[in-house]
Design an enzyme around this catalytic site. Structure first.
Site, PDB file in Angstrom:
ATOM      1  N   SER A 142       0.946  -1.079  -0.153  1.00  0.00           N
ATOM      2  CA  SER A 142      -0.108   0.107  -0.087  1.00  0.00           C
ATOM      3  C   SER A 142       1.341   1.452   0.240  1.00  0.00           C
ATOM      4  O   SER A 142       2.316   1.512   0.823  1.00  0.00           O
ATOM      5  CB  SER A 142      -0.827   0.004   1.206  1.00  0.00           C
ATOM      6  OG  SER A 142      -1.359   0.793   1.562  1.00  0.00           O
ATOM      7  N   TYR A 155      -1.987  -0.925  10.721  1.00  0.00           N
ATOM      8  CA  TYR A 155      -1.465  -1.369   8.761  1.00  0.00           C
ATOM      9  C   TYR A 155      -0.761  -0.485   8.353  1.00  0.00           C
ATOM     10  O   TYR A 155       0.009  -1.742   7.389  1.00  0.00           O
ATOM     11  CB  TYR A 155      -2.846  -0.630   8.017  1.00  0.00           C
ATOM     12  CG  TYR A 155      -3.442  -0.757   6.785  1.00  0.00           C
ATOM     13  CD1 TYR A 155      -4.059  -1.899   6.815  1.00  0.00           C
ATOM     14  CD2 TYR A 155      -2.763   0.103   5.858  1.00  0.00           C
ATOM     15  CE1 TYR A 155      -3.656  -1.721   4.798  1.00  0.00           C
ATOM     16  CE2 TYR A 155      -3.376   0.228   4.646  1.00  0.00           C
ATOM     17  CZ  TYR A 155      -4.017  -1.256   4.127  1.00  0.00           C
ATOM     18  OH  TYR A 155      -3.867  -1.813   2.818  1.00  0.00           O
TER      19      TYR A 155
END
Ligand SMILES: NC(=O)c1ccc[n+]([C@@H]2O[C@H](COP(=O)([O-])OP(=O)(O)OC[C@H]3O[C@@H](n4cnc5c(N)ncnc54)[C@H](OP(=O)(O)O)[C@@H]3O)[C@@H](O)[C@H]2O)c1
Length: 267
Positions: A142, A155
């Site tokens: 990401s 995350y």
């Protein structure tokens, strides 16, 4: 028309929805043989039936929290078509909570799904790639794997860890014709925000304007296939905009990024 993915065997985790689902359609349309994994078998079956060549697509249920099952699951995956050419590590969960509120259980769960499962599945399939002197890991990280913003600590930590692990792996195995491609998507329109964990581990159960305005998953899949075809080491996936600018600033002018990046305003 033949292309580099024709007859290749591609194993996709997180294939029941979003980016993984779109990758299943794109690889099947490109003539690959595809193995679809995640927990929801009914959704995987739906995806399989919607593929361009469903007879060349198989469903293999896999829970990324069940690491002890990975040796047997990997053996099963290899036995389906006799080999694996490309493993796409894609399944995952997100998180939306401030550090001061987030339970250790949430930090651990995100690390288990988004990081440790990737390590364990990689170790399970690596002997197969080494024996064949060929193989390709595609890792869906990401933009949060490169930078950090409020409400994403668990995350971002898990995604950052993936870059450390897979950069080391690449250095160890590239001389054995085993490739690693790190994919760093920006906002892609999927269910990711809906299942994101809040501070106490319950899902947010709603999407966000950023995700809804993100690149459609089929367009993301197209960018990913092109990047894998080129053999990129690391590539941004998404719309060219603020997220891409953030990555460039992080690389070349991190001080500027820290000054201008979004901040959490105390309430
Ligand atoms: N969408 C974005 O804006 C964005 C941006 C950057 C990176 N990413 C990354 O892209 C990847 C795919 O996410 P997405 O956006 O496509 O979200 P999604 O639509 O929510 O898909 C997530 C997938 O992960 C699977 N999954 C979740 N927990 C699992 C578990 N314990 N075991 C096995 N499979 C599990 C889900 O399948 P089951 O529920 O069937 O198990 C589902 O197929 C993730 O790694 C995410 O971090 C997304």
């Amino acid at each position: 028309m033949k292309n580099i993915f024709t007859n290749k065997v591609v194993w996709i985790t997180g294939a029941s929805s979003g980016i993984g689902e779109a990758l299943a359609y794109a690889f099947s349309a490109a003539g690959a043989r595809v193995i679809l994994s995640s927990r929801r078998v009914d959704e995987l079956e739906r995806v399989r039936k919607d593929c361009a060549h469903p007879e060349q697509v198989r469903v293999l249920p896999l829970d990324l929290l069940e690491i002890p099952s990975f040796a047997a699951k990997t053996a099963e995956a290899i036995s389906i078509f006799g080999q694996i050419d490309l493993l796409i590590h894609n399944g995952g969960i997100a998180q939306r909570s401030l550090v001061k509120d987030t339970s250790m259980e949430v930090h651990r769960r995100v690390m288990e799904v988004d990081y440790f499962s990737y390590v364990a599945l990689t170790q399970a399939i690596l002997p197969h790639f080494i024996e064949r002197k060929a193989g390709h890991f595609a890792v869906v990280s990401s933009v949060m794997g490169k930078i950090g913003t409020p409400m994403r600590s668990a995350y971002a930590a898990a995604k950052h860890a993936l870059h450390g692990f897979f950069d080391c792996l690449r250095a160890e195995v590239s001389s054995q014709n085993i490739r690693v491609t790190m994919l760093t998507p920006g906002y892609i329109r999927t269910n990711i925000a809906h299942y994101a964990l809040t501070a106490d581990g319950s899902p947010t159960a709603r999407s966000s304007t950023e995700i809804e305005g993100g690149l459609p998953a089929d367009k993301a899949a197209g960018q990913i296939l092109r990047a894998l075809g080129r053999g990129d080491f690391e590539v941004f996936i998404g719309r060219v905009g603020l997220e891409k600018l953030g990555l460039l600033l992080n690389r070349f002018a991190p001080g500027i990024l820290i000054r201008i990046a979004p901040k959490q305003v105390p309430t």
